[in-house]
Design an enzyme around this catalytic site. Sequence first.
Site, PDB file in Angstrom:
ATOM      1  N   HIS A   1       0.941  -1.153   0.095  1.00  9.81           N
ATOM      2  CA  HIS A   1      -0.163  -0.034  -0.028  1.00  9.81           C
ATOM      3  C   HIS A   1       0.958   1.299  -0.033  1.00  9.81           C
ATOM      4  O   HIS A   1       0.666   2.156  -0.679  1.00  9.81           O
ATOM      5  CB  HIS A   1      -0.863   0.048   1.141  1.00  9.81           C
TER       6      HIS A   1
ATOM      7  N   ASN B   1      -4.299  -1.122  27.167  1.00  4.40           N
ATOM      8  CA  ASN B   1      -5.549  -2.035  27.976  1.00  4.40           C
ATOM      9  C   ASN B   1      -5.305  -3.361  27.611  1.00  4.40           C
ATOM     10  O   ASN B   1      -5.130  -4.143  28.218  1.00  4.40           O
ATOM     11  CB  ASN B   1      -6.875  -1.444  27.800  1.00  4.40           C
TER      12      ASN B   1
END
Length: 383
Positions: free
Chosen positions: A115, A322
Site C-alpha cells: 500500500h 489496555n
Amino acid sequence: MNDNKDRVDSRDTKSASSLASRSSSPEVTSPDAIDSLNKPVGTSDSSSLYKPPDLNRNITQIFGKLLNIYRALGDDRRSFSYYKAIPVIEKLPFKIESVDQVKHLPSIGKSMQDHIQEIVTTGKLSKLEHFEKDEKVKTISLFGEVWGIGPATALKFYEKGHRTLDDLRNEESLTHSQRLGLKYFDDIQTRIPRHEVEEMERLLQEVGEEILPGVIVVCGGSYRRGKASCGDMDIVFTHPDRKSHKGFLPKLVKRLKDMEFLREDLVFSVHSTEGTDSGVDTYFGLCTYPGRELRHRIDLKVYPRDIYAFGLIAWTGNDVLNRRLRLLAESKGFLLDDTGLYPATHSSGGKRTKGSASLKFETEKQVFEFLGFPPLEPHERNL
DNA sequence: GCCC
DNA sequence: CAGTACG
DNA sequence: GGGCCGATACTG
C-alpha cells in the site's frame, strides 16, 4: 474506540512526553494524599503540547480511512492492524519515498508495504478508491458513525433500503440510544477543546464535593493522556473511606440533570447499593457545556476504592495499552479488566469460576509494577 | 491486517 | 442471546 | 493456521 477517531479525523495533538506537569497526576498513594490530588488533572499549558512530525500524511490519511471502513464492516482485527500501523508511520522523522525505509518497522507487513509503495508512487490507493465508490461501503460507514449502530445494524438498515441519515429517522426499530445518537449526530461528532473539558471537570468536582465530601474525581480518557482536544469525557469517581461511594451516582446524576449539565441518558445502571459487593456504577449520556446546547458524550464511572486503580487504568487507556496489559496479565496467569486482577482460576470444567476477589492495589503504579510493565505516566499512554 |  | 460500547 | 481484551457491561 474514540481513539480511532482521534487519530483519523482530527489533529490529535499529542502532549509533550516530558513537559506535562507531573504533579497533576492523580496517582493515589494514601488516603491523605488523595485530597491534594483531587484537582484538575493533566492541566498542561499549551506550550507543552506539540504537533507530531506528521510528514507522511499522504499515507496515514489513507490508512485512517481504511481503518474506519474495515471497522464499519465489522472486520475489527483488520481495522486494528491499521490502527497500530498509523502511529508507527506518524512518528517517522522523514518523508517516506521508498518501501525500503519502512520494511522492518513493526506492524508494517507485506500488505502495508504494498500500500505504501502504491501511495508514494501514484499518490493514491486504488483499493481505497474502490471502497469509496461502493454504495454499500459508503452507507454502512455512515450508519456506523451513529452511536449505538454497529456493523450488523448498519447492514440491516442498508438491506432495508436506507441510504441516508434522514432515511433512518423514519425507521421504527431504532432503540432509544440509537435515536439519540441520530438526533445529536453532529453534536457528538464535535470535539471538545481541552480547556473546556478542564472546566467541566472542575464543575463535576464542585458538584461531587457538595453531594459527597471527599469524593475523588478524575477525568480520564484522552484528556488525562494530555490530548489537546477530546472526543468525549470519561469521569472516574471513588471515595477514600471505601464505602460512601455507594449511592453516589444516582444523586450526582439527578443534581447534574437539575442544573441541565446532563441532558440525555444512554446507559444508566447502579450496582453499588446491593450487598457487600464491589459493584461499579455506570452512567453514559450526553452533556452540554454550561450555557450551550451542543451535546457531548460523557461517561461517569463510580468505583469502590479497592478496585479504583483498575478503573483508572482502564478508563485512562488508551485501548492499545489496555489490551497489552490484559495480554500481559494473562501470560502471567492472571485475568485483568477494569474491575480487578484475578488469578486465572479456569476450572477443569471449562468455565471460569467466579467469586474470588481481585488482588488489591492502591495505585496504578503498583499494578503496573506487579505486572512487570513500565509505570507509564498518563501522557505516556498514547500507544 | 500483523505476528508467532 | 446478539449486538454494541468503553478505554 | 490460529490468536488478536474483557469473570467487560449494558440493551432489547
